[in-house]
Design a protein around this motif. Structure first.
Motif, PDB file in Angstrom:
ATOM      1  N   ALA A 176      19.649  34.679  32.994  1.00  0.00           N
ATOM      2  CA  ALA A 176      18.906  33.544  33.561  1.00  0.00           C
ATOM      3  C   ALA A 176      17.401  33.778  33.487  1.00  0.00           C
ATOM      4  CB  ALA A 176      19.341  33.296  35.005  1.00  0.00           C
ATOM      5  N   THR A 177      16.981  34.975  33.830  1.00  0.00           N
ATOM      6  CA  THR A 177      15.554  35.310  33.765  1.00  0.00           C
ATOM      7  C   THR A 177      15.073  35.284  32.321  1.00  0.00           C
ATOM      8  OG1 THR A 177      15.819  36.699  35.724  1.00  0.00           O
ATOM      9  CG2 THR A 177      13.814  36.999  34.451  1.00  0.00           C
ATOM     10  N   ALA A 178      15.905  35.759  31.400  1.00  0.00           N
ATOM     11  CA  ALA A 178      15.535  35.758  29.980  1.00  0.00           C
ATOM     12  C   ALA A 178      15.340  34.326  29.474  1.00  0.00           C
ATOM     13  CB  ALA A 178      16.584  36.487  29.159  1.00  0.00           C
ATOM     14  N   GLU A 179      16.193  33.394  29.931  1.00  0.00           N
ATOM     15  CA  GLU A 179      16.024  31.987  29.539  1.00  0.00           C
ATOM     16  C   GLU A 179      14.712  31.434  30.073  1.00  0.00           C
ATOM     17  OE1 GLU A 179      19.455  29.826  30.874  1.00  0.00           O
ATOM     18  OE2 GLU A 179      20.797  30.906  29.532  1.00  0.00           O
ATOM     19  N   LEU A 210      15.804  39.198  27.095  1.00  0.00           N
ATOM     20  CA  LEU A 210      17.012  39.720  27.737  1.00  0.00           C
ATOM     21  C   LEU A 210      16.976  41.248  27.792  1.00  0.00           C
ATOM     22  CD1 LEU A 210      19.766  39.107  28.996  1.00  0.00           C
ATOM     23  CD2 LEU A 210      20.732  39.168  26.692  1.00  0.00           C
ATOM     24  N   ARG A 211      16.485  41.855  26.740  1.00  0.00           N
ATOM     25  CA  ARG A 211      16.377  43.308  26.727  1.00  0.00           C
ATOM     26  C   ARG A 211      15.398  43.813  27.782  1.00  0.00           C
ATOM     27  NH1 ARG A 211      14.223  45.820  21.581  1.00  0.00           N
ATOM     28  NH2 ARG A 211      13.450  47.668  22.557  1.00  0.00           N
ATOM     29  N   LEU A 212      14.342  43.059  28.007  1.00  0.00           N
ATOM     30  CA  LEU A 212      13.346  43.473  28.990  1.00  0.00           C
ATOM     31  C   LEU A 212      13.791  43.206  30.426  1.00  0.00           C
ATOM     32  CD1 LEU A 212      10.078  42.201  27.278  1.00  0.00           C
ATOM     33  CD2 LEU A 212      10.828  44.560  27.500  1.00  0.00           C
ATOM     34  N   THR A 213      14.436  42.062  30.647  1.00  0.00           N
ATOM     35  CA  THR A 213      14.771  41.661  32.018  1.00  0.00           C
ATOM     36  C   THR A 213      16.172  42.054  32.442  1.00  0.00           C
ATOM     37  OG1 THR A 213      15.560  39.493  31.295  1.00  0.00           O
ATOM     38  CG2 THR A 213      13.214  39.689  31.896  1.00  0.00           C
ATOM     39  N   ASP A 214      17.069  42.216  31.498  1.00  0.00           N
ATOM     40  CA  ASP A 214      18.469  42.567  31.769  1.00  0.00           C
ATOM     41  C   ASP A 214      19.154  41.509  32.640  1.00  0.00           C
ATOM     42  OD1 ASP A 214      20.635  44.231  31.313  1.00  0.00           O
ATOM     43  OD2 ASP A 214      20.345  45.306  33.201  1.00  0.00           O
ATOM     44  N   ARG A 263       1.042  38.544  12.504  1.00  0.00           N
ATOM     45  CA  ARG A 263       2.162  37.635  12.299  1.00  0.00           C
ATOM     46  C   ARG A 263       2.408  36.811  13.541  1.00  0.00           C
ATOM     47  NH1 ARG A 263       6.978  41.048  10.686  1.00  0.00           N
ATOM     48  NH2 ARG A 263       7.914  38.986  10.514  1.00  0.00           N
ATOM     49  N   LEU A 264       2.912  35.628  13.356  1.00  0.00           N
ATOM     50  CA  LEU A 264       3.204  34.722  14.464  1.00  0.00           C
ATOM     51  C   LEU A 264       4.242  35.325  15.398  1.00  0.00           C
ATOM     52  CD1 LEU A 264       2.940  31.995  15.907  1.00  0.00           C
ATOM     53  CD2 LEU A 264       4.640  31.088  14.314  1.00  0.00           C
ATOM     54  N   ILE A 265       5.278  35.938  14.854  1.00  0.00           N
ATOM     55  CA  ILE A 265       6.324  36.505  15.695  1.00  0.00           C
ATOM     56  C   ILE A 265       5.768  37.622  16.579  1.00  0.00           C
ATOM     57  CG2 ILE A 265       7.152  38.112  13.927  1.00  0.00           C
ATOM     58  CD1 ILE A 265       9.271  36.311  16.616  1.00  0.00           C
ATOM     59  N   ALA A 266       4.820  38.393  16.083  1.00  0.00           N
ATOM     60  CA  ALA A 266       4.210  39.452  16.893  1.00  0.00           C
ATOM     61  C   ALA A 266       3.447  38.843  18.069  1.00  0.00           C
ATOM     62  CB  ALA A 266       3.284  40.302  16.037  1.00  0.00           C
ATOM     63  N   TRP A 267       2.738  37.769  17.836  1.00  0.00           N
ATOM     64  CA  TRP A 267       2.015  37.072  18.892  1.00  0.00           C
ATOM     65  C   TRP A 267       2.996  36.531  19.921  1.00  0.00           C
ATOM     66  CZ3 TRP A 267       1.153  31.494  19.568  1.00  0.00           C
ATOM     67  CH2 TRP A 267       0.154  31.194  20.488  1.00  0.00           C
ATOM     68  N   LEU A 268       4.073  35.920  19.453  1.00  0.00           N
ATOM     69  CA  LEU A 268       5.081  35.366  20.362  1.00  0.00           C
ATOM     70  C   LEU A 268       5.768  36.462  21.174  1.00  0.00           C
ATOM     71  CD1 LEU A 268       6.663  32.714  17.983  1.00  0.00           C
ATOM     72  CD2 LEU A 268       5.197  32.260  19.967  1.00  0.00           C
ATOM     73  N   LEU A 269       6.100  37.580  20.538  1.00  0.00           N
ATOM     74  CA  LEU A 269       6.749  38.673  21.267  1.00  0.00           C
ATOM     75  C   LEU A 269       5.805  39.287  22.299  1.00  0.00           C
ATOM     76  CD1 LEU A 269       8.787  40.381  18.413  1.00  0.00           C
ATOM     77  CD2 LEU A 269       9.660  38.954  20.279  1.00  0.00           C
ATOM     78  N   ALA A 327       7.684  38.352  30.688  1.00  0.00           N
ATOM     79  CA  ALA A 327       8.804  39.089  31.287  1.00  0.00           C
ATOM     80  C   ALA A 327       8.302  40.067  32.350  1.00  0.00           C
ATOM     81  CB  ALA A 327       9.586  39.825  30.213  1.00  0.00           C
ATOM     82  N   MET A 328       7.201  40.749  32.080  1.00  0.00           N
ATOM     83  CA  MET A 328       6.663  41.686  33.066  1.00  0.00           C
ATOM     84  C   MET A 328       6.236  40.958  34.339  1.00  0.00           C
ATOM     85  SD  MET A 328       7.063  44.674  31.880  1.00  0.00           S
ATOM     86  CE  MET A 328       8.481  44.191  30.933  1.00  0.00           C
ATOM     87  N   LYS A 329       5.651  39.781  34.199  1.00  0.00           N
ATOM     88  CA  LYS A 329       5.294  38.979  35.376  1.00  0.00           C
ATOM     89  C   LYS A 329       6.542  38.597  36.155  1.00  0.00           C
ATOM     90  CE  LYS A 329       1.330  36.569  33.469  1.00  0.00           C
ATOM     91  NZ  LYS A 329       0.832  35.240  33.119  1.00  0.00           N
TER      92      LYS A 329
END
Length: 170
Positions: A63-66, A56-60, A88-94, A101-103
């Motif tokens: 719907a796109t964030a979902e 959500l922070r990246l796309t603003d 860490r797993l969270i770093a890989w996921l982020l 999101a960039m795509k």
């Protein structure tokens, strides 16, 4: 009290590097690699909110964030065997969220909306803009020359009633 009683014994094998994987994360990855469908649900339960917040922070756009969050989970499911476990797993996921999101941002056409309507339909061409600017500059120069001539003329002593030799500006 003796100083030997206060000594702290440090054992380097008791400390672990900061980037070690928690056992829950490793278990999730192993389950995803094995094809366990519940592993993705558990992954979403554990990290879904953070993934969505970052998307959500990246796309603003909620719907796109979902969509980005869902595509991230699908990508993580498909590429679980590529997770090396070095971070860490969270770093890989982020990281997956970021790329997804960039795509999404690049593929979404951006419209100006109401701002587009306020732009006049017929803007002058660059040549027309340059011509108008030249005309303005010429007009200003002519005005300055005119003022100078008037000032010089009014300061001459041949004019009757002129009490000052200083040029007057209007």
């Amino acid at each position: 009290m003796q100083t030997a009683d206060l000594a702290i014994h440090w054992n380097p094998q008791e400390t672990q590097p900061a980037m070690t994987q928690p056992t829950d994360d490793l278990d999730l990855i192993h389950r995803m690699q094995a094809g366990d469908d519940d592993a993705v649900r558990d992954l979403y339960a554990q990290y879904g909110q953070r993934l969505y917040a970052y998307a959500l922070r990246l796309t603003d756009d909620p719907a796109t964030a979902e969509d980005v969050t869902q595509n991230t989970l699908v990508t993580a499911w498909r590429t679980a065997n590529k997770f090396r476990g070095e971070g860490r797993l969270i770093a890989w996921l982020l990281g997956i969220v970021h790329h997804t999101a960039m795509k999404a941002i690049r593929s979404t056409p951006h419209f100006l909306g109401e701002a587009e309507e306020t732009i006049p339909a017929t803007l002058p061409t660059p040549e027309e803009q340059a011509q108008v600017k030249e005309e303005k500059v010429g007009f200003v120069m002519a005005c300055k020359a005119c003022r100078l001539n008037i000032a010089l003329y009014s300061s001459s002593s041949s004019i009757k009633g002129c009490r000052s030799t200083k040029p007057r500006l209007f």
